[in-house]
Design a protein around this motif. Structure first.
Motif, PDB file in Angstrom:
ATOM      1  N   LYS A  27      -8.649  -2.277   3.247  1.00 53.71           N
ATOM      2  CA  LYS A  27      -9.245  -3.237   2.301  1.00 53.71           C
ATOM      3  C   LYS A  27      -8.498  -4.561   2.327  1.00 53.71           C
ATOM      4  O   LYS A  27      -9.119  -5.630   2.338  1.00 53.71           O
ATOM      5  CB  LYS A  27      -9.227  -2.679   0.877  1.00 53.71           C
ATOM      6  N   LYS A  28      -7.192  -4.508   2.353  1.00 53.09           N
ATOM      7  CA  LYS A  28      -6.390  -5.730   2.308  1.00 53.09           C
ATOM      8  C   LYS A  28      -6.589  -6.609   3.543  1.00 53.09           C
ATOM      9  O   LYS A  28      -6.521  -7.825   3.448  1.00 53.09           O
ATOM     10  CB  LYS A  28      -4.910  -5.407   2.117  1.00 53.09           C
TER      11      LYS A  28
ATOM     12  N   CYS B 241       0.822  -1.210   0.000  1.00 54.38           N
ATOM     13  CA  CYS B 241       0.000   0.000   0.000  1.00 54.38           C
ATOM     14  C   CYS B 241       0.858   1.264   0.000  1.00 54.38           C
ATOM     15  O   CYS B 241       0.511   2.247  -0.646  1.00 54.38           O
ATOM     16  CB  CYS B 241      -0.954  -0.012   1.188  1.00 54.38           C
TER      17      CYS B 241
ATOM     18  N   CYS C 170      -6.229   1.586   1.668  1.00 56.22           N
ATOM     19  CA  CYS C 170      -5.642   0.433   0.987  1.00 56.22           C
ATOM     20  C   CYS C 170      -5.396  -0.708   1.978  1.00 56.22           C
ATOM     21  O   CYS C 170      -5.793  -1.855   1.739  1.00 56.22           O
ATOM     22  CB  CYS C 170      -4.334   0.843   0.315  1.00 56.22           C
TER      23      CYS C 170
ATOM     24  N   GLN D  28     -12.596  -2.982   5.308  1.00 53.14           N
ATOM     25  CA  GLN D  28     -13.477  -2.288   4.379  1.00 53.14           C
ATOM     26  C   GLN D  28     -13.473  -3.074   3.074  1.00 53.14           C
ATOM     27  O   GLN D  28     -12.468  -3.692   2.719  1.00 53.14           O
ATOM     28  CB  GLN D  28     -12.984  -0.861   4.088  1.00 53.14           C
ATOM     29  N   ASN D  29     -14.610  -3.010   2.370  1.00 58.50           N
ATOM     30  CA  ASN D  29     -14.646  -3.621   1.047  1.00 58.50           C
ATOM     31  C   ASN D  29     -14.282  -2.566  -0.003  1.00 58.50           C
ATOM     32  O   ASN D  29     -13.969  -1.422   0.337  1.00 58.50           O
ATOM     33  CB  ASN D  29     -16.007  -4.273   0.778  1.00 58.50           C
ATOM     34  N   GLU D  30     -14.295  -2.957  -1.241  1.00 54.77           N
ATOM     35  CA  GLU D  30     -13.907  -2.045  -2.328  1.00 54.77           C
ATOM     36  C   GLU D  30     -14.749  -0.771  -2.352  1.00 54.77           C
ATOM     37  O   GLU D  30     -14.256   0.284  -2.737  1.00 54.77           O
ATOM     38  CB  GLU D  30     -14.002  -2.744  -3.685  1.00 54.77           C
ATOM     39  N   ALA D  31     -16.015  -0.878  -1.948  1.00 58.57           N
ATOM     40  CA  ALA D  31     -16.902   0.285  -1.928  1.00 58.57           C
ATOM     41  C   ALA D  31     -16.670   1.163  -0.698  1.00 58.57           C
ATOM     42  O   ALA D  31     -17.266   2.225  -0.579  1.00 58.57           O
ATOM     43  CB  ALA D  31     -18.355  -0.172  -1.971  1.00 58.57           C
TER      44      ALA D  31
END
Length: 132
Positions: free
Chosen positions: A66-67, A32, A63, A71-74
């Protein structure tokens, strides 16, 4: 479902992680940092409680978040994942619930959410552990 701890993040207390988890976290952080171009100083300062209001740092937190599944992509917070991982790190489910209640504030962008929650998490746990 609107909570992020890291930030984003986004990251758990390193002392509470297994060697495998630490290595995976390091990989995510490195990837990231490279993809966002964040200043390494901003990451180091966040570990000490000083959070840079820099867009690249916010991108970095999102970043990582998400990884690690916070959190998700949205940009939606995955509350169950956050609670499970934060409870392992802090070893206090009641404290984690309080932090979630206080810090679960969705902002105008996923990046700002990751940033604000990372600050809130740091400020609201007695260990002052950082998620980065």
């Amino acid at each position: 479902m609107k909570f992020l701890v890291v930030a984003a993040c986004v990251l758990l207390t390193v002392q509470a992680l297994t060697d495998e988890q630490r290595e995976k976290l390091k990989e995510h952080s490195t990837a990231c940092a490279k993809s966002t171009g964040v200043d390494p100083e901003a990451i180091a300062n966040a570990k000490k409680g000083t959070f840079s209001d820099d867009e690249k740092f916010k991108d970095y937190l999102f970043c990582v978040s998400k990884k690690i599944g916070f959190q998700n992509e949205a940009g939606e917070i995955q509350k169950d994942v956050v609670k499970q991982k934060a409870t392992v790190a802090l070893k206090d489910e009641k404290l984690v619930d309080e932090i979630i209640k206080k810090c679960a504030v969705v902002k105008d962008t996923p990046q700002n959410t990751a940033f604000e929650v990372a600050k809130c998490y740091y400020e609201n746990n007695a260990k002052h552990s950082s998620l980065v």
